[in-house]
Design a protein around this motif. Structure first.
Motif, PDB file in Angstrom:
ATOM      1  N   GLY A  49       1.409 -12.520 -11.360  1.00  0.00           N
ATOM      2  CA  GLY A  49       2.654 -12.605 -10.605  1.00  0.00           C
ATOM      3  C   GLY A  49       2.436 -13.081  -9.190  1.00  0.00           C
ATOM      4  N   TRP A  73       4.110 -12.326  -5.885  1.00  0.00           N
ATOM      5  CA  TRP A  73       4.989 -11.533  -5.045  1.00  0.00           C
ATOM      6  C   TRP A  73       4.197 -10.978  -3.876  1.00  0.00           C
ATOM      7  CZ3 TRP A  73      10.185 -10.418  -5.923  1.00  0.00           C
ATOM      8  CH2 TRP A  73      10.702 -10.810  -7.156  1.00  0.00           C
ATOM      9  N   ASN A  97       9.659 -12.791  -2.927  1.00  0.00           N
ATOM     10  CA  ASN A  97       9.491 -13.599  -4.134  1.00  0.00           C
ATOM     11  C   ASN A  97       8.731 -14.878  -3.786  1.00  0.00           C
ATOM     12  OD1 ASN A  97       9.740 -15.173  -6.415  1.00  0.00           O
ATOM     13  ND2 ASN A  97      11.960 -15.235  -6.409  1.00  0.00           N
ATOM     14  N   THR A 113       7.395 -16.765  -6.373  1.00  0.00           N
ATOM     15  CA  THR A 113       7.239 -17.427  -7.669  1.00  0.00           C
ATOM     16  C   THR A 113       7.710 -18.880  -7.659  1.00  0.00           C
ATOM     17  OG1 THR A 113       9.423 -16.719  -8.451  1.00  0.00           O
ATOM     18  CG2 THR A 113       7.546 -15.245  -8.904  1.00  0.00           C
ATOM     19  N   THR A 150      14.402 -15.095  -9.718  1.00  0.00           N
ATOM     20  CA  THR A 150      13.869 -14.181 -10.724  1.00  0.00           C
ATOM     21  C   THR A 150      14.324 -12.757 -10.421  1.00  0.00           C
ATOM     22  OG1 THR A 150      11.858 -13.506 -11.898  1.00  0.00           O
ATOM     23  CG2 THR A 150      11.689 -13.739  -9.506  1.00  0.00           C
ATOM     24  N   GLY A 184      12.925  -8.612 -10.108  1.00  0.00           N
ATOM     25  CA  GLY A 184      11.784  -7.727  -9.945  1.00  0.00           C
ATOM     26  C   GLY A 184      12.188  -6.309 -10.301  1.00  0.00           C
ATOM     27  N   ASP A 229       7.470  -8.703 -12.090  1.00  0.00           N
ATOM     28  CA  ASP A 229       8.397  -9.819 -12.267  1.00  0.00           C
ATOM     29  C   ASP A 229       8.957  -9.686 -13.679  1.00  0.00           C
ATOM     30  OD1 ASP A 229       9.781 -12.182 -12.433  1.00  0.00           O
ATOM     31  OD2 ASP A 229       8.090 -13.470 -11.960  1.00  0.00           O
ATOM     32  N   GLN A 271      11.735 -11.453 -15.020  1.00  0.00           N
ATOM     33  CA  GLN A 271      12.511 -12.619 -15.447  1.00  0.00           C
ATOM     34  C   GLN A 271      14.010 -12.356 -15.404  1.00  0.00           C
ATOM     35  OE1 GLN A 271      11.055 -15.621 -16.027  1.00  0.00           O
ATOM     36  NE2 GLN A 271       9.146 -14.681 -15.479  1.00  0.00           N
TER      37      GLN A 271
END
Length: 183
Positions: A79, A81, A106, A108, A112, A114, A175, A177
């Protein structure tokens, strides 16, 4: 061409087995509710009765003692983060309502969700640590690159044994999604 003869008994047995599996799954679904209540009673997490009790606890604070509450933030190995507590620890008086903040960012590169998973140590202190509001209760939506301070409000029960003067509240931030309800 030869065909295998029709055996009505084999279909009946299969139907009975499938019916038993369906009935077992239905019964297991009903058993999950009391099992969840038992888990909540043991761990002190997610129990509505505990939240009501926490409100009553706040009526009688114990200003004669202090407890150190330490905060930890962790990420799984997978991940992108940043996740950390805003402060490492605070001194609290049992029976008073306090607020601490955790900061998540975030990285990523996409929108998304968390989800934080809490842990209280020592485990015997979990039933004396009552979160009245927490970012861990629901998945949190983050835009790409968004950073946010997220509060947790809690009360330490004055009934906490006197030998426990240090509690650690740790979160692992995943994470996720999208929440399961939106999938």
């Amino acid at each position: 061409m030869s065909q295998t003869p029709y055996k009505p008994n084999s279909h009946g047995r299969l139907a009975l087995k499938l019916g038993a599996v369906a009935l077992g799954a239905f019964g297991f679904g009903f058993a999950l509710v009391p099992l969840y209540d038992v888990m909540c009673a043991v761990t002190g997490f997610g129990n509505k009765a505990n939240l009501t009790r926490a409100a009553k606890i706040a009526e009688h604070p114990d200003d004669s003692r202090t407890v150190t509450v330490e905060f930890l933030g962790d990420l799984p190995t997978v991940g992108s983060w940043e996740f950390r507590p805003a402060v490492r620890s605070i001194q609290v008086h049992p029976g008073r309502l306090y607020e601490a903040k955790f900061v998540a960012r975030n990285l990523t590169g996409r929108d998304t969700y968390g989800q934080a998973v809490p842990d209280v140590a020592p485990s015997k202190a979990a039933s004396f640590f009552h979160k009245t509001e927490c970012f861990c209760f629901t998945p949190q939506h983050f835009a790409s690159g968004e950073e946010r301070a997220m509060p947790v409000r809690f009360i330490v029960d004055p009934a906490l044994p006197r030998y426990m003067d240090h509690i650690t509240l740790a979160y692992t931030f995943y994470d996720t999604q999208a929440p399961a309800a939106q999938r």
